[in-house]
Design a protein around this motif. Sequence first.
Motif, PDB file in Angstrom:
ATOM      1  N   ASP A   1     -11.857  10.531  12.138  1.00 47.30           N
ATOM      2  CA  ASP A   1     -11.878  11.973  12.364  1.00 47.30           C
ATOM      3  C   ASP A   1     -11.741  12.649  11.008  1.00 47.30           C
TER       4      ASP A   1
ATOM      5  N   LYS B   1      -8.409  14.836  10.420  1.00 48.60           N
ATOM      6  CA  LYS B   1      -7.190  14.025  10.472  1.00 48.60           C
ATOM      7  C   LYS B   1      -7.135  13.018   9.317  1.00 48.60           C
ATOM      8  N   SER B   2      -8.276  12.442   8.977  1.00 46.09           N
ATOM      9  CA  SER B   2      -8.325  11.480   7.864  1.00 46.09           C
ATOM     10  C   SER B   2      -7.999  12.167   6.548  1.00 46.09           C
TER      11      SER B   2
ATOM     12  N   LEU C   1      -4.284  12.929   6.301  1.00 50.79           N
ATOM     13  CA  LEU C   1      -3.504  11.715   6.012  1.00 50.79           C
ATOM     14  C   LEU C   1      -3.638  11.312   4.550  1.00 50.79           C
TER      15      LEU C   1
ATOM     16  N   ASP D   1       2.476   5.703  17.039  1.00 47.27           N
ATOM     17  CA  ASP D   1       1.130   5.918  17.563  1.00 47.27           C
ATOM     18  C   ASP D   1       0.704   4.770  18.480  1.00 47.27           C
TER      19      ASP D   1
ATOM     20  N   CYS E   1       1.756   5.352   8.074  1.00 50.77           N
ATOM     21  CA  CYS E   1       0.972   6.380   7.384  1.00 50.77           C
ATOM     22  C   CYS E   1       0.797   6.115   5.894  1.00 50.77           C
TER      23      CYS E   1
ATOM     24  N   ARG F   1      -7.203   6.991  11.465  1.00 50.57           N
ATOM     25  CA  ARG F   1      -7.430   8.245  12.195  1.00 50.57           C
ATOM     26  C   ARG F   1      -8.791   8.251  12.867  1.00 50.57           C
TER      27      ARG F   1
END
Length: 299
Positions: A63, A66-67, A70, A220, A190, A60
């Motif tokens: 970030d 976002k990290s 996840l 992605d 992921c 990610r």
Amino acid sequence: MMEPQKKILHIHGSDPEGEQTKKLESIRKAFVATEEYQRNQKEADKYFSEAVLHRFCCARNYDHKKSLKLLQKHCLWEFEVYRPFEIRAKEMKDLELPKYGSIQVSPRGPDGFQRPIIILDDTKDNTNIQDAKGKQRAQMRHLAFNMERASRLLKNGVNRWVVFISLEDFSLFGSPSIATTKETIDILTCQYPERLGVCVLYKAPWLFTKFWNAVLPFVDKVTRNKVVFISGDTSEGSKNDIKLKSILGDNWRHVCGQDEPKYDPKASRGYKYAEYWEQVVKDELEYLNKQKDSVATPN
């Protein structure tokens, strides 16, 4: 041939450096305070090493928000939903999932860069489950089982693997559902982030383009850039042969089972179920004998 720097990134990954080190500590502190982590603290403390956290953060681009999201998602998947480290060969065999080689870790060894090879051939899927949701869950557990096997084969500084998808017998009528495909992509990207070195879509027919365009929005950008399409002539000296040798090594046909016939008309090329499964069981016993408990090992 791949550029030297790209070759390193597609085989060895990276270590946190500079500003990443500070960001990693900040994300770690926020993560260990989450409900997901706290509910599974005993196992999570042993599992989420700096190296594991770094891979998830890299996925990610470090970030923070976002990290963290996840990591929380993976914590649930790893310890509460699938617990892949507890999936055993007996469960897979009882469901008849490995019978025709729909998913296998190449028994012929790694590629030319010492990366384990996960071979997928969805047209050879086999399960005795009729319920659609139950079948999908079984298929995903089968995938996770093989991802764990591949993880245990990473050594000597190599921490990426190859996904080789055989599309020789692809058919739109027999293709997996969008739901199954989305979950497959989720697991690959992921739940095991920064593990993919390259994904080869081998002998994709023109019909596959429709399927690929339908699932592309779920893939992605980083993963898309690691996907290589191979269609047409793959004979010795052909453009495709030269390309495959550059990304998998000179022995790509052998390690991917493409220099062998179909030993069973229902099976993937080069797949010998009895021989392969005997080795899977042997490897599992050796692995379990080395473990003192069932706590997850970093994937």
